[in-house]
Design a protein around this motif. Structure first.
Motif, short mmCIF file in Angstrom:
data_model
loop_
_atom_site.label_atom_id
_atom_site.label_comp_id
_atom_site.label_asym_id
_atom_site.label_seq_id
_atom_site.Cartn_x
_atom_site.Cartn_y
_atom_site.Cartn_z
N PRO A 183 1.47 10.30 -3.95
CA PRO A 183 0.02 10.47 -4.14
C PRO A 183 -0.52 11.57 -3.23
O PRO A 183 0.04 11.83 -2.16
CB PRO A 183 -0.54 9.09 -3.74
CG PRO A 183 0.46 8.55 -2.78
CD PRO A 183 1.80 9.08 -3.20
N ARG A 195 0.85 -1.19 0.00
CA ARG A 195 0.00 0.00 0.00
C ARG A 195 0.89 1.23 0.00
O ARG A 195 2.03 1.21 0.47
CB ARG A 195 -0.93 0.00 1.22
CG ARG A 195 -0.21 -0.09 2.55
CD ARG A 195 -1.18 -0.33 3.69
NE ARG A 195 -0.48 -0.39 4.96
CZ ARG A 195 -1.07 -0.69 6.11
NH1 ARG A 195 -2.37 -0.94 6.12
NH2 ARG A 195 -0.38 -0.72 7.23
N LEU A 196 0.35 2.31 -0.54
CA LEU A 196 1.09 3.57 -0.63
C LEU A 196 0.65 4.51 0.48
O LEU A 196 -0.50 4.47 0.94
CB LEU A 196 0.86 4.21 -2.00
CG LEU A 196 1.24 3.37 -3.23
CD1 LEU A 196 0.95 4.14 -4.50
CD2 LEU A 196 2.69 2.94 -3.18
N SER A 197 1.55 5.38 0.89
CA SER A 197 1.29 6.34 1.95
C SER A 197 0.95 7.71 1.34
O SER A 197 1.74 8.24 0.56
CB SER A 197 2.51 6.45 2.87
OG SER A 197 2.30 7.41 3.88
N ASN A 198 -0.20 8.23 1.70
CA ASN A 198 -0.66 9.49 1.13
C ASN A 198 0.25 10.65 1.54
O ASN A 198 0.67 10.74 2.70
CB ASN A 198 -2.10 9.76 1.58
CG ASN A 198 -2.76 10.84 0.79
OD1 ASN A 198 -2.36 11.13 -0.35
ND2 ASN A 198 -3.79 11.46 1.34
N VAL A 220 -4.05 3.56 -1.54
CA VAL A 220 -3.33 4.67 -0.93
C VAL A 220 -4.00 4.98 0.41
O VAL A 220 -5.16 5.40 0.46
CB VAL A 220 -3.32 5.92 -1.83
CG1 VAL A 220 -2.68 7.09 -1.11
CG2 VAL A 220 -2.57 5.62 -3.12
N ASN A 258 6.80 7.55 -2.01
CA ASN A 258 6.81 6.09 -1.95
C ASN A 258 7.76 5.55 -3.01
O ASN A 258 7.66 5.91 -4.19
CB ASN A 258 5.41 5.54 -2.19
CG ASN A 258 4.41 5.99 -1.14
OD1 ASN A 258 4.17 5.30 -0.16
ND2 ASN A 258 3.83 7.17 -1.34
N TYR A 263 -5.27 2.86 -6.76
CA TYR A 263 -4.46 3.32 -7.88
C TYR A 263 -4.11 2.13 -8.77
O TYR A 263 -3.55 1.13 -8.28
CB TYR A 263 -3.18 3.99 -7.38
CG TYR A 263 -3.39 5.40 -6.83
CD1 TYR A 263 -2.65 6.47 -7.33
CD2 TYR A 263 -4.33 5.67 -5.84
CE1 TYR A 263 -2.82 7.75 -6.84
CE2 TYR A 263 -4.51 6.95 -5.34
CZ TYR A 263 -3.76 7.99 -5.84
OH TYR A 263 -3.94 9.26 -5.37
N ARG A 306 -6.46 9.67 -1.33
CA ARG A 306 -6.63 8.28 -0.91
C ARG A 306 -7.50 7.52 -1.92
O ARG A 306 -8.23 8.13 -2.68
CB ARG A 306 -7.28 8.23 0.46
CG ARG A 306 -6.36 8.67 1.60
CD ARG A 306 -7.12 8.95 2.88
NE ARG A 306 -7.90 10.19 2.74
CZ ARG A 306 -9.21 10.24 2.77
NH1 ARG A 306 -9.93 9.13 2.92
NH2 ARG A 306 -9.84 11.39 2.63
N TYR A 310 -9.11 5.57 5.89
CA TYR A 310 -8.88 5.30 4.47
C TYR A 310 -10.14 5.55 3.63
O TYR A 310 -10.07 5.99 2.48
CB TYR A 310 -8.42 3.85 4.31
CG TYR A 310 -8.41 3.34 2.89
CD1 TYR A 310 -7.51 3.83 1.95
CD2 TYR A 310 -9.32 2.36 2.48
CE1 TYR A 310 -7.51 3.36 0.65
CE2 TYR A 310 -9.32 1.89 1.17
CZ TYR A 310 -8.42 2.38 0.27
OH TYR A 310 -8.42 1.92 -1.02
#
Length: 448
Positions: A134, A76-79, A170, A83, A140, A137, A316
């Motif tokens: 990003p 998962r990506l961090s807003n 995200v 990343n 993606y 949220r 989220y």
């Protein structure tokens, strides 16, 4: 045969060098009309170009899968954070090649520069790293990896399409949360601007009886223990624990305003996650309420190991709504959910004094039962306008209006203070540091 030609049609690209050689050949043929002594030189040159082209095609297509590539991305990506994405490329040709690598990133980034050039020797492997930031949220969609291969001749390029489609969610800024978590564990929060607050008074949370040493408060001496041990003994106290800390997030249209690509709601969400984690590290209980014209999500305050994960999953899914906050409903929800005195950190935004005054009666009611901290945002664009030098009548008008709105923000702080309500007026980029500073200050002064 059809498959072979279709492969050529879809994945074969002519290079600039080939066009340059063909153009040179055309010039030579034209020159032969005026200079007969050139003879068959143009024809020989053209034949040499054709031979080189055939050799280049043979080198590229005699190996069925000459290149391998793979994308390595986190689950998962961090807003709002950088990343890291990694691309692994391997050359399976028996000779050196030139590569052009295109990674199909999600459309939300609106970037067309994720293109990398590289050279690989035979059987060589390579890692290529790049970062994505990003600002929203959600999910993606990543596409395939496309690799364009050229030999040393560089007359044509063969494209390899490597299926790497994947969907990455995200989440709110968990990277920022981990950063502050490590700082809190090692007591190095001051490196991020978190101030050390001098303790005023002392906690009544008893910890142990210890030997008195020079510098201890003489008022903590335990005379009964001193008589038993024949040496001065003193009581040791610790911070009061298990206090309830609730983050209340306003999801109304006032939180839709963007700043550096990120909405105010997302800034509040990221800070709520960090504050909840720091509170739990300080052995308090963290909870969450989201509110707009109706109640969003409610996470009761707790200190269990899975509490942060539960808060993260709730945050989220939160989105901005387009109506005003129902403050009466917020008050009744706070009274129903919070059974004991708690620290209520209310993330909202006021653009004018009148908008705050509409909510003030309900804020006063909440402050009767809980320690209320209202966090709202400074409009940095207005501050920039108010600091600019006016050169004409229109500039004077704009500057005056900007100063008026900035002054209203300061009046809001004074009005809240007059009613005994704590407040923070902060720019979005300093929101996390200022909020944690105030939480540690309130805790050090035993306000909660």
């Amino acid at each position: 045969m059809k498959k072979f030609f279709r492969l050529f049609y879809k994945d074969l690209f002519l290079a600039r060098r080939l066009f340059a050689l063909l153009a040179t050949s055309v010039v030579l043929f034209l020159a032969a009309f005026f200079f007969p002594w050139l003879g068959i030189l143009p024809l020989l040159f053209f034949c040499a170009v054709v031979v080189l082209l055939l050799v280049d095609l043979l080198m590229l297509y005699r190996t069925k899968a000459g290149v391998f590539a793979r994308r390595h991305a986190p689950e998962r990506l961090s807003n709002s954070d950088e990343n890291e994405i990694r691309l692994f490329v391997e050359n399976r040709y028996p000779f050196a090649i030139h590569l052009g690598i295109l990674d199909e990133i999600p459309h939300q980034f609106q970037r067309r520069d994720v293109w990398f050039k590289s050279n690989l020797a035979s059987r060589q492997q390579k890692w290529i790293n790049y970062n994505l930031r990003p600002v929203k949220r959600g999910e993606y969609d990543f596409g395939d990896i496309r690799v364009y291969v050229q030999t040393a001749l560089s007359l044509v390029a063969r494209r390899y399409t490597i299926p790497q489609a994947q969907v990455l969610p995200v989440y709110p800024s968990f990277l920022q949360m981990r950063k502050y978590e490590l700082m809190a564990i090692s007591n190095r929060l001051s490196e991020f601007g978190i101030k050390k607050i001098r303790r005023i008074g002392q906690s009544m949370e008893f910890e142990q009886i210890k030997t008195y040493v020079a510098g201890d408060d003489y008022r903590t001496i335990n005379w009964k223990a001193t008589a038993r041990h024949g040496a001065l003994m003193s009581n040791s106290f610790t911070d009061e624990k298990a206090q309830h800390v609730y983050c209340v997030i306003d999801k109304s249209r006032a939180m839709k305003m963007p700043f550096e690509g990120l909405s105010l709601l997302d800034y509040a969400i990221n800070t709520s996650l960090v504050l909840s984690n720091v509170a739990m590290l300080k052995e308090d209980k963290a909870g969450l309420i989201t509110m707009a014209e109706k109640v969003g999500a409610i996470v009761p305050a707790d200190r269990k190991p899975g509490q942060i994960g539960k808060i993260l999953e709730v945050l989220y899914k939160e989105k901005t709504r387009y109506l005003e906050t129902n403050m009466e409903l917020l008050y009744s929800t706070v009274r129903r959910v919070m059974r004991q005195r708690s620290l209520v950190v209310f993330f909202t935004n006021f653009e004018s004094l009148s908008s705050m005054e509409r909510q003030l009666p309900f804020l006063i009611r909440i402050a009767r039962y809980h320690l209320l901290l209202v966090v709202f945002f400074e409009n940095t664009e207005l501050r920039t306008l108010s600091e600019q030098r006016a050169t004409d009548v229109e500039g004077i008008y704009i500057k005056t209006i900007a100063e008026k709105f900035a002054y209203d923000k300061k009046l809001i702080v004074k009005e809240l203070t007059r009613h005994g309500i704590q407040s923070i007026l902060t720019s979005p980029q300093n929101l996390t540091v200022n909020t944690i500073n105030r939480y540690l200050e309130l805790k050090a002064r035993q306000k909660i």
